[in-house]
Write an enzyme that holds these catalytic residues in place. Structure first.
Site, mmCIF file in Angstrom:
data_model
loop_
_atom_site.group_PDB
_atom_site.id
_atom_site.type_symbol
_atom_site.label_atom_id
_atom_site.label_comp_id
_atom_site.label_asym_id
_atom_site.label_seq_id
_atom_site.Cartn_x
_atom_site.Cartn_y
_atom_site.Cartn_z
ATOM 1 N N GLU A 199 -2.055 11.179 4.074
ATOM 2 C CA GLU A 199 -3.113 11.001 5.061
ATOM 3 C C GLU A 199 -3.012 12.154 6.047
ATOM 4 O OE1 GLU A 199 -4.057 6.577 6.177
ATOM 5 O OE2 GLU A 199 -1.875 6.797 6.067
ATOM 6 N N GLU A 205 0.859 -1.179 0.000
ATOM 7 C CA GLU A 205 0.000 0.000 0.000
ATOM 8 C C GLU A 205 0.896 1.230 0.000
ATOM 9 O OE1 GLU A 205 -3.385 0.242 2.717
ATOM 10 O OE2 GLU A 205 -2.702 2.241 3.323
#
Length: 409
Positions: A284, A279
């Site tokens: 974020e 990933e």
């Protein structure tokens, strides 16, 4: 306690223990009689009558602020920082104007202001004013320009993009989750609905909402069979943009205001098409509560995962980049990018390289990052990492995206 009489009439509401009184609202030049009285044991003793003429105190005219100037360290792609010199003796607040329009909500008594919500690479006419007694005096006009969005390096060639110039999500490029409980593995709280994702005015907006009453997400919602109090949105490019290697960038404004965004979790990330390991979290961000100081509104999280365990040598490798000069992810649009090539991944924020992982730092680089991935774009609400929203979390919360672009060598 003294009572006050004007023209023989008791002036209600003007009685007090001070030894002075101002009678206002009288025509300038008008003649009036004035008395005051003291009361002892129920007996009132009035002063002699004095005849007086009402005069008007001329208003004090403020002096305009001077030396209005831009501050380079506080100017970004979507904000301009200005400072000025105060008029002598002035202690009031200032109003701020952009292109002749008063900027509501940004009036204060400081001698500096960051004007936010502006467009990149654009010039603006800025003024500030001082006000006394309803009389306002504006400074001279300052013309200042926001910074340009950094271009992609010339070696990269654009081959896929969504500038969000239409009136709806382009479903040839994106899948929008609807009535979905995706995110339960992270203990997220929101029902993901397509109505929380919209396109207008050149922007994609993902809206997180807190509802007045629970809404049923779907008939198989085992965690919340009586409904969920939060809704949000999630898009991905599975089956539409699937690629190995490239540069991927997003320009976005995120609702992670310090102290009023607990439980919000916007993200721009990539997962493998085959659902295997690997990933790439391009960006974020975590909202914060008023009690939290370790979660900051100017902190970008950049991470790679082998899987979701944390045992060495696999697990995750992460980095936290703090935006400089007091900027936050909510003050305007910032560019978040990753360059993924064989054996190396590099992260960028606003054109600045912030992090790198390669075969030397990451033994599982080739195992995890050598096949097709797709893009995900979402704003989670709640979850094991950000925690749940609190009473200070502001809803609706908007994640605004100006563009998403993909490049190849």
């Amino acid at each position: 306690m003294y009572k006050h009489y004007l023209n023989g009439r008791f002036v209600a509401g003007a009685s007090d223990p001070t030894t002075g009184e101002t009678f206002s609202g009288l025509p300038s030049g008008s003649i009036h009689t004035v008395q005051v009285s003291a009361t002892i044991s129920g007996v009132e003793y009035k002063s002699a009558v004095v005849t007086m003429k009402a005069t008007r105190t001329p208003p004090i005219t403020p002096v305009p602020p001077t030396n209005l100037r831009p501050v380079a360290s506080g100017t970004t792609q979507t904000a301009i920082r200005v400072e000025w010199d105060a008029p002598a003796g002035y202690t009031g607040s200032y109003k701020h104007y952009v292109n002749g329009v008063h900027v509501a909500g940004q009036d204060d008594a400081t001698k500096g202001e960051t004007i936010t919500g502006l467009a990149p690479n654009t010039s603006y006419n800025i003024q500030v004013s001082a006000t006394i007694g309803g009389i306002e005096k504006k400074s001279a006009v300052l013309t200042a320009k926001t910074n340009a969005v950094p271009p992609a390096p010339p070696a990269w060639k654009l081959y896929w993009a969504d500038e969000f110039n239409g009136a709806a999500v382009d479903t040839t490029k994106w899948n929008v989750l609807d009535n979905s409980t995706y995110g339960d593995g992270n203990d997220e709280l929101a029902c993901l609905q397509d109505e929380n994702v919209s396109v207008a005015n050149g922007k994609l907006t993902i809206t997180a909402q807190k509802l007045p009453a629970p809404v049923l997400c779907n008939s198989n919602d085992g965690r919340f069979p009586n409904g969920r109090l939060y809704t949000s949105g999630h898009l991905n490019t599975l089956g539409k943009l699937e690629t190995t290697y490239g540069r991927f960038e997003m320009s976005a404004k995120l609702p992670v205001q310090q102290g009023t965004s607990k439980g919000l979790w916007p993200a721009f990330w990539m997962r493998p098409v085959d659902r295997g390991v690997g990933e790439i979290d391009i960006m974020e961000a975590l909202g914060s509560s008023k009690a939290e100081t370790h979660v900051r509104a100017n902190e970008v999280h950049q991470t790679i995962h082998y899987d979701y365990g944390f045992s060495a040598p696999h697990g995750m490798q992460d980095h936290e980049y703090v935006l400089p000069n007091g900027r936050t992810m909510a003050d305007g649009f910032h560019q978040y990018a990753v360059e993924w090539e064989p054996g190396v991944i590099r992260w960028y924020v606003d054109g600045v390289k912030t992090y790198e992982r390669n075969r030397t730092t990451t033994s599982w680089m080739d195992e995890s990052f050598s096949r097709n991935f797709f893009l995900r774009l979402n704003m989670a609400v709640g979850g094991g990492w950000p925690g749940s929203p609190d009473a200070d979390t502001q809803f609706p919360a908007l994640m605004e995206v100006d563009y998403v672009r993909a490049y190849k060598r």
